[in-house]
Design an enzyme around this catalytic site. Structure first.
Site, PDB file in Angstrom:
ATOM      1  N   LYS A  33      14.079   9.836  -8.500  1.00  6.83           N
ATOM      2  CA  LYS A  33      14.013   8.479  -7.975  1.00  6.83           C
ATOM      3  C   LYS A  33      14.519   7.517  -9.032  1.00  6.83           C
ATOM      4  CE  LYS A  33      10.747   4.742  -6.967  1.00  6.83           C
ATOM      5  NZ  LYS A  33       9.344   4.316  -6.889  1.00  6.83           N
ATOM      6  N   GLU A  78       2.081  -7.014  -7.802  1.00  2.94           N
ATOM      7  CA  GLU A  78       1.733  -5.745  -8.449  1.00  2.94           C
ATOM      8  C   GLU A  78       1.010  -5.966  -9.772  1.00  2.94           C
ATOM      9  OE1 GLU A  78       3.603  -1.311  -9.053  1.00  2.94           O
ATOM     10  OE2 GLU A  78       4.703  -2.894  -8.036  1.00  2.94           O
ATOM     11  N   GLU A  97       8.522   7.602  -2.168  1.00  6.05           N
ATOM     12  CA  GLU A  97       8.654   6.598  -3.211  1.00  6.05           C
ATOM     13  C   GLU A  97       7.288   6.178  -3.743  1.00  6.05           C
ATOM     14  OE1 GLU A  97      10.215   1.967  -3.646  1.00  6.05           O
ATOM     15  OE2 GLU A  97      10.771   3.136  -1.873  1.00  6.05           O
ATOM     16  N   GLU A 156      16.679  -5.032   1.875  1.00  5.79           N
ATOM     17  CA  GLU A 156      15.388  -5.145   1.190  1.00  5.79           C
ATOM     18  C   GLU A 156      15.471  -6.124   0.026  1.00  5.79           C
ATOM     19  OE1 GLU A 156      12.355  -2.328  -1.406  1.00  5.79           O
ATOM     20  OE2 GLU A 156      13.314  -1.466   0.365  1.00  5.79           O
TER      21      GLU A 156
END
Length: 444
Positions: A189, A234, A291, A428
């Site tokens: 990833k 986050e 993910e 996105e």
């Protein structure tokens, strides 16, 4: 080798009446880059001025040791400080705000900043702290919280948006290249980001940006440190009274309603476990789940050596923001060593949520494909107190002011795995740029 200059500081905290809006306390005539913030749902800290900084003291702001050097500088400053604190709450007493570059080689390395004035509130209690250099034996005057003049509420005058390092039309081809590298087995990833440049006829008002972000994205942590301004959903790590918490986000889907709501549902601030969420099907594609699993695992592996115990939920929950839904997981545990909140943030950076897996290979791919220096985007941002407790988020949904404050680089990215779609990844980033577009008065 430069020997860091250690300031001797005196901090005095006094209780004050709670404020309807902490941003109202910030004077309108301060340098936009000197404004500091860590606010969520009306609670938190704001600051202005500069009593000291690790960069000014000669502490290196770049390189792999930038976190450790800043943490040691803070320990030494605290050891020589005089602190008068009648509240003894998280955020009172001597406080430093900080932000750090994503990459160790970035010239915008970041560091810790100690403001001259800090105002804070939480759970119905409010305070103001004055911080100054100890130059004589006089007693500092009591800090005062005064109402500031109104900051501009309209659109940023003369504002235009320009392409960044990679124009939007070229972004799908960058993503396609990344997918090829993943399919070749080079990396599992990688998180790729692009930038957009906002240019204004006059200085961009930091407080106006913060107020707009806090009003629309109340469930996020609205931050400002050295001209880096944003609203991150986050929480990289919180350390408070021996309790360690972290919120991991990875996996995003755009909200389908139009227009998006101006407020979001309340979310426990990492304090309570989340129950199963029926909306998981909205973001439960194989790509999103893969993910998210990478990101959660990377955080758990980094925290485990520092925790006596660590709870990792089996199932994520859905974090609702005005523009998107995120898959989210809150990890919590008991501290097992004497690491400060900044030490823990350093151990966690970079997580798979902002870099990839394996991290070293992903970081090299980021440097190759993004064609830009991220600066402090996607690096740790937050604050810490004299005890080492504090909050550190990841600098997302943000922009970086230029030196003259007439321009700002806006950033957005996404996690790329084998199942990613290049056009969907471009979409996105556009959704994620909506937060800073809104802050600049450009709508969503």
């Amino acid at each position: 080798m430069t020997v860091p200059v250690l300031p001797r500081l005196r901090a005095r905290t006094l209780e004050t009446p709670p404020q309807p809006d902490l941003f109202d306390l910030i004077p309108s005539d301060v340098d936009p880059r000197s404004v500091l913030s860590w606010v969520r749902e009306g609670s938190g800290l704001v600051g202005w001025g500069r009593a000291a900084s690790s960069a000014q003291a000669g502490t290196s702001t770049a390189g792999p040791d930038r976190f450790a050097l800043a943490a040691q500088w803070w320990r030494d400053v605290v050891a020589g400080a005089e602190i008068e604190d009648e509240l003894n709450l998280p955020g009172t007493g001597l406080v430093a705000f900080g932000s750090f570059a994503f990459a160790p080689e970035s010239p915008d390395g970041g560091g810790l900043v100690v403001p001259r004035v800090v105002a804070g509130q939480h759970d119905g209690r409010a305070w103001v702290t004055s911080i100054e250099a100890i130059e004589d034996e006089s007693v500092p005057s009591a800090p005062q919280a005064t109402q500031a003049p109104e900051h501009s509420a309209g659109p940023t005058p003369g504002l235009t948006l320009r392409d960044g390092a990679v124009p939007a039309r070229e972004w799908p081809s960058v993503i396609a290249t990344a997918i090829e590298r993943i399919e070749a087995g080079e990396v599992d990833k990688v998180v790729l980001a692009r930038d957009v440049l906002a240019v204004s006829d006059r200085p961009i008002d930091t407080v106006t940006l913060l107020r707009r972000l806090a009003q629309r994205y109340a469930a996020t942590w609205t931050f400002a440190v050295d001209g880096l301004v944003g609203a991150t959903p986050e929480m990289l790590v919180r350390l408070q009274h021996g309790r360690v918490r972290s919120r991991v986000l990875a996996g995003t889907v755009r909200r389908d309603q139009s227009p998006a709501p101006s407020v979001t549902e309340p979310h426990p601030e990492l304090e309570e476990p989340h129950t199963s969420d029926p909306r998981l099907h909205l973001v439960s594609s194989a790509k999103d789940l893969e993910e998210h699993a990478f990101a959660v695992r990377s955080v758990a592996e980094a925290l485990t050596p520092h925790c006596a115990s660590l709870d990792v939920p089996e199932e994520p929950f859905v974090l609702e923001l005005p523009d998107v839904y995120h898959l989210a997981t809150d990890l919590s545990g008991e501290a097992g060593d004497d690491a400060t909140s900044l030490d823990l943030a350093a151990a966690l950076h970079p997580s798979a949520a902002v870099c990839g897996t394996p991290s070293e290979v992903a970081a090299r791919l980021i440097s190759e494909l993004e064609r830009m220096d991220r600066g402090r985007y996607a690096g740790p941002v937050g604050w810490m107190g004299a005890s080492g407790d504090g909050d550190w988020g990841i600098a997302l949904r943000c922009g970086q002011l230029t030196a003259q404050s007439h321009a700002m680089r806006l950033f957005a990215g996404g996690g790329i795995v084998a199942a990613s779609d290049p056009q969907a990844e471009l979409a996105e980033t556009e959704v994620k740029l909506a937060a800073m577009r809104h802050a600049l008065g450009l709508g969503s």
